[in-house]
Design a protein around this motif. Structure first.
Motif, PDB file in Angstrom:
ATOM      1  N   LYS A 147      -7.761   5.985  -6.170  1.00 26.75           N
ATOM      2  CA  LYS A 147      -6.673   6.729  -6.637  1.00 26.75           C
ATOM      3  C   LYS A 147      -6.812   6.707  -8.126  1.00 26.75           C
ATOM      4  O   LYS A 147      -7.434   5.797  -8.559  1.00 26.75           O
ATOM      5  CB  LYS A 147      -5.419   6.137  -6.238  1.00 26.75           C
ATOM      6  N   THR A 184      -2.040  17.508   4.252  1.00 27.02           N
ATOM      7  CA  THR A 184      -1.895  16.402   3.443  1.00 27.02           C
ATOM      8  C   THR A 184      -2.884  15.334   4.159  1.00 27.02           C
ATOM      9  O   THR A 184      -3.336  15.302   5.185  1.00 27.02           O
ATOM     10  CB  THR A 184      -0.565  15.912   3.394  1.00 27.02           C
ATOM     11  N   TYR A 185      -2.646  13.999   3.416  1.00 30.87           N
ATOM     12  CA  TYR A 185      -3.547  12.952   3.982  1.00 30.87           C
ATOM     13  C   TYR A 185      -2.520  12.589   5.029  1.00 30.87           C
ATOM     14  O   TYR A 185      -1.511  12.554   5.092  1.00 30.87           O
ATOM     15  CB  TYR A 185      -3.818  11.730   2.869  1.00 30.87           C
ATOM     16  N   GLY A 188      -2.814  -1.601  -2.579  1.00 32.54           N
ATOM     17  CA  GLY A 188      -1.614  -1.621  -3.200  1.00 32.54           C
ATOM     18  C   GLY A 188      -0.812  -0.412  -3.328  1.00 32.54           C
ATOM     19  O   GLY A 188      -1.351   0.541  -3.023  1.00 32.54           O
ATOM     20  N   PHE A 239      -4.753   2.361  -3.933  1.00 34.38           N
ATOM     21  CA  PHE A 239      -5.950   2.123  -3.565  1.00 34.38           C
ATOM     22  C   PHE A 239      -7.043   2.648  -4.384  1.00 34.38           C
ATOM     23  O   PHE A 239      -6.991   3.254  -5.373  1.00 34.38           O
ATOM     24  CB  PHE A 239      -6.273   3.188  -2.234  1.00 34.38           C
ATOM     25  N   ASP A 272       5.700  12.220  -2.156  1.00 31.74           N
ATOM     26  CA  ASP A 272       4.351  11.292  -2.083  1.00 31.74           C
ATOM     27  C   ASP A 272       3.348  11.511  -3.243  1.00 31.74           C
ATOM     28  O   ASP A 272       2.899  12.619  -3.378  1.00 31.74           O
ATOM     29  CB  ASP A 272       3.792  11.919  -0.808  1.00 31.74           C
ATOM     30  N   VAL A 300       4.097  16.491  -1.160  1.00 30.38           N
ATOM     31  CA  VAL A 300       3.089  15.762  -1.683  1.00 30.38           C
ATOM     32  C   VAL A 300       2.567  16.442  -2.689  1.00 30.38           C
ATOM     33  O   VAL A 300       2.200  17.573  -2.449  1.00 30.38           O
ATOM     34  CB  VAL A 300       2.136  15.604  -0.244  1.00 30.38           C
ATOM     35  N   ALA A 311       1.046   9.684  -4.012  1.00 30.96           N
ATOM     36  CA  ALA A 311      -0.389   8.967  -4.183  1.00 30.96           C
ATOM     37  C   ALA A 311      -1.284   9.371  -5.009  1.00 30.96           C
ATOM     38  O   ALA A 311      -2.191   8.833  -5.251  1.00 30.96           O
ATOM     39  CB  ALA A 311      -0.378   8.542  -2.680  1.00 30.96           C
ATOM     40  N   GLN A 312      -1.472  10.913  -5.247  1.00 30.41           N
ATOM     41  CA  GLN A 312      -2.671  11.380  -5.835  1.00 30.41           C
ATOM     42  C   GLN A 312      -2.217  11.890  -7.090  1.00 30.41           C
ATOM     43  O   GLN A 312      -3.069  12.586  -7.689  1.00 30.41           O
ATOM     44  CB  GLN A 312      -3.203  12.463  -4.770  1.00 30.41           C
ATOM     45  N   ALA A 323      -1.592   9.850   5.902  1.00 28.55           N
ATOM     46  CA  ALA A 323      -0.433   8.707   5.951  1.00 28.55           C
ATOM     47  C   ALA A 323       1.058   9.308   5.956  1.00 28.55           C
ATOM     48  O   ALA A 323       1.911   8.802   6.296  1.00 28.55           O
ATOM     49  CB  ALA A 323      -0.597   8.001   4.740  1.00 28.55           C
ATOM     50  N   THR A 324       1.143  10.291   5.046  1.00 25.52           N
ATOM     51  CA  THR A 324       2.438  11.041   4.645  1.00 25.52           C
ATOM     52  C   THR A 324       3.219  11.359   6.086  1.00 25.52           C
ATOM     53  O   THR A 324       4.183  10.787   6.183  1.00 25.52           O
ATOM     54  CB  THR A 324       2.393  12.380   4.222  1.00 25.52           C
ATOM     55  N   SER A 345       0.195   4.983  -4.215  1.00 27.83           N
ATOM     56  CA  SER A 345      -0.788   3.894  -3.645  1.00 27.83           C
ATOM     57  C   SER A 345      -1.649   3.666  -4.872  1.00 27.83           C
ATOM     58  O   SER A 345      -1.780   4.475  -5.781  1.00 27.83           O
ATOM     59  CB  SER A 345      -1.560   4.941  -2.586  1.00 27.83           C
ATOM     60  N   LEU A 397       5.735   4.818   1.819  1.00 32.71           N
ATOM     61  CA  LEU A 397       6.511   5.838   2.511  1.00 32.71           C
ATOM     62  C   LEU A 397       7.588   5.439   3.571  1.00 32.71           C
ATOM     63  O   LEU A 397       8.476   5.672   3.632  1.00 32.71           O
ATOM     64  CB  LEU A 397       5.259   6.653   2.860  1.00 32.71           C
ATOM     65  N   ASN A 438       0.884  -1.330   0.032  1.00 34.22           N
ATOM     66  CA  ASN A 438      -0.071  -0.147  -0.007  1.00 34.22           C
ATOM     67  C   ASN A 438       0.778   1.286   0.105  1.00 34.22           C
ATOM     68  O   ASN A 438       2.169   1.130  -0.002  1.00 34.22           O
ATOM     69  CB  ASN A 438      -1.055   0.038   1.096  1.00 34.22           C
ATOM     70  N   GLY A 439       0.156   2.361  -0.270  1.00 31.11           N
ATOM     71  CA  GLY A 439       1.143   3.740  -0.233  1.00 31.11           C
ATOM     72  C   GLY A 439       1.738   4.025   1.095  1.00 31.11           C
ATOM     73  O   GLY A 439       2.780   4.509   1.162  1.00 31.11           O
ATOM     74  N   THR A 440       0.957   3.815   2.174  1.00 29.76           N
ATOM     75  CA  THR A 440       1.501   3.871   3.451  1.00 29.76           C
ATOM     76  C   THR A 440       2.838   3.488   3.569  1.00 29.76           C
ATOM     77  O   THR A 440       4.030   3.689   4.079  1.00 29.76           O
ATOM     78  CB  THR A 440       0.670   3.704   4.586  1.00 29.76           C
TER      79      THR A 440
HETATM   80  C1  LIG Z   1      -3.740   7.590  -0.129  1.00 30.28           C
HETATM   81  C2  LIG Z   1      -2.827   8.360   0.321  1.00 30.28           C
HETATM   82  C3  LIG Z   1      -1.490   7.681   0.924  1.00 30.28           C
HETATM   83  C4  LIG Z   1      -1.732   6.276   1.335  1.00 30.28           C
HETATM   84  O1  LIG Z   1      -1.979   5.447   0.553  1.00 30.28           O
HETATM   85  P1  LIG Z   1      -2.444   4.082   0.984  1.00 30.28           P
HETATM   86  O2  LIG Z   1      -2.460   3.084  -0.067  1.00 30.28           O
HETATM   87  O3  LIG Z   1      -4.039   4.181   1.388  1.00 30.28           O
HETATM   88  O4  LIG Z   1      -1.749   3.416   2.222  1.00 30.28           O
HETATM   89  C5  LIG Z   1      -0.413   8.443   1.170  1.00 30.28           C
HETATM   90  N1  LIG Z   1      -0.364   9.841   1.007  1.00 30.28           N
HETATM   91  C6  LIG Z   1      -1.519  10.207   0.242  1.00 30.28           C
HETATM   92  C7  LIG Z   1      -1.148  11.631  -0.062  1.00 30.28           C
HETATM   93  C8  LIG Z   1      -2.514   9.615  -0.072  1.00 30.28           C
HETATM   94  O5  LIG Z   1      -3.649  10.333  -0.607  1.00 30.28           O
END
Ligand SMILES: *Cc1c(COP(=O)(O)O)cnc(C)c1O
Length: 375
Positions: free
Chosen positions: A192, A86-87, A200, A189, A158, A132, A160-161, A89-90, A187, A65, A60-62
């Motif tokens: 996304k 930010t979300y 993933g 997810f 980051d 990010v 992910a987006q 997770a970062t 990510s 990182l 996953n994206g977390t």
């Molecule tokens: C979704 C997201 C993540 C984490 O990704 P996951 O796959 O949900 O763990 C990290 N950073 C940002 C900015 C995100 O939007």
């Protein structure tokens, strides 16, 4: 009219159902569920698409990182500069590894980290910057990379987006987001821009040495089978997810174009609405609109969301609480930071439905209702 959702994954799936179902069936027939051929095929295709030397998939994206920070050898107490807007997770993984998050402002125009704020926050303990690419637009990478070089800092993007987004440097060179820093993280997810049917993620790097470390850490620190050289974790991409992603990757540009077109349509329709500030697109860069986020002026946001919900238009707030105000960091006893731009944004941002399947009728309906309730 088809009911409006923030993200419509069902309609997107319907268009590629035959292809996806066959690919999933092939993985099941092969019974190679983890790190099979589907995973290496997808990684190779993604690395060609991004023009980056290594793509290392993970769970996953977390995790991506976290693994990035482990691979760079960051140690407890090291300071990591990151936006607060930010979300979670970062910033969460920074704290998880007992590194010290140093929260800084974003540029309210782009929602991405403010390079001047980075400069002001560098201390002898600073080790890395985590820009990010929020809502689908690249951070100001040329300036960030210059600062990183001058101060000997790592850059972990980051992404992910923003998968598929471009950034153009002043010399005319264009690169994909996630491929400019030392390591890029993404990510997959489901919601996304490139999403699978579960969890993933992946890391990107052009460094052979980092790629090797990343692969090891993602697989129990293993150098060869049953020989474990460093403490790692278990973070893998399933073959079924990789097979689905490989199909969706072929559509990624088309998906991102659909998002961009929907965003342009919204933006031109809100041009004369004085209560709404539409997203800023920096010149030369390709925005992939993971979210379509507006800034409201003089509007009761909760009332607006309620009004829109009453006519079946969903809307969301990304993000209502910035990282520097989250309780989770209290154990770190961080110094109080004052981030007025970030606080200002979190009180005013407002996101409308954004996905690949928005049609003209839906867009017109959303626009009509938003303009009506903000008048
Ligand atoms: C979704 C997201 C993540 C984490 O990704 P996951 O796959 O949900 O763990 C990290 N950073 C940002 C900015 C995100 O939007």
């Amino acid at each position: 009219m088809i009911p409006i959702q923030m993200v419509d994954l069902k309609k997107q799936y319907a268009k590629i159902k035959n292809e996806v179902d066959l690919a999933v069936e092939a993985v099941m027939e092969s019974s190679s569920f983890i790190n099979g051929k589907a995973v290496s095929d997808f990684s190779n295709h993604l690395s060609a698409y991004l023009n980056v030397k290594h793509v290392i998939p993970c769970a996953n994206g977390t995790d991506a990182l976290q693994i990035a920070m482990m691979a760079l050898g960051l140690e407890p107490g090291d300071e990591i500069i990151t936006p607060s807007f930010t979300y979670i997770a970062t910033t969460e993984v920074i704290a998880l590894l007992r590194l010290k998050p140093v929260f800084v402002e974003v540029d309210p125009k782009t929602f991405c980290i403010d390079p001047d704020a980075i400069l002001k926050s560098i201390t002898p303990k600073t080790k890395a910057i985590v820009p990010v690419h929020l809502f689908g637009q690249s951070s100001e990478m040329e300036t960030i990379l210059k600062i990183a070089k001058e101060h000997n800092l790592y850059v972990i993007e980051d992404n992910a987006q923003a998968i598929g987004a471009d950034y153009t440097f002043s010399n005319g060179v264009t690169k994909k987001t996630g491929t400019m820093g030392d390591i890029g993280c993404t990510s997959f997810f489901p919601s996304k821009n490139l999403g699978c049917f579960g969890d993933g993620g992946a890391l990107f790097t052009n460094s052979d040495e980092l790629a090797e470390k990343i692969r090891m850490i993602a697989n129990h620190g293993q150098s060869r089978r049953y020989y474990h050289d460093v403490v790692g974790c278990n973070s893998r991409l399933d073959s079924i997810q990789a097979a689905i992603l490989d199909i969706k990757l072929k559509h990624l540009d088309e998906y991102n174009d659909a998002r961009f077109n929907a965003a342009e349509y919204y933006t031109s329709a809100f041009a004369d609405n004085p209560r709404i500030k539409t997203p800023f697109i920096s010149t030369g860069n390709k925005h992939v609109f993971h979210q379509y986020t507006l800034i409201l002026d003089g509007i009761d946001r909760n009332q607006l969301i309620e009004n829109l919900a009453s006519v079946q238009v969903p809307a969301m707030i990304y993000y209502p609480v910035p990282a520097h105000r989250q309780k989770m960091f209290s154990f770190l006893n961080l110094p109080q930071v004052d981030l007025p731009e970030t606080d200002w944004l979190t009180e005013r941002v407002f996101s409308l439905p954004m996905h690949t399947e928005l049609d003209q009728a839906q867009l017109n309906y959303i626009i009509e209702k938003v303009n009506y309730f903000t008048n």
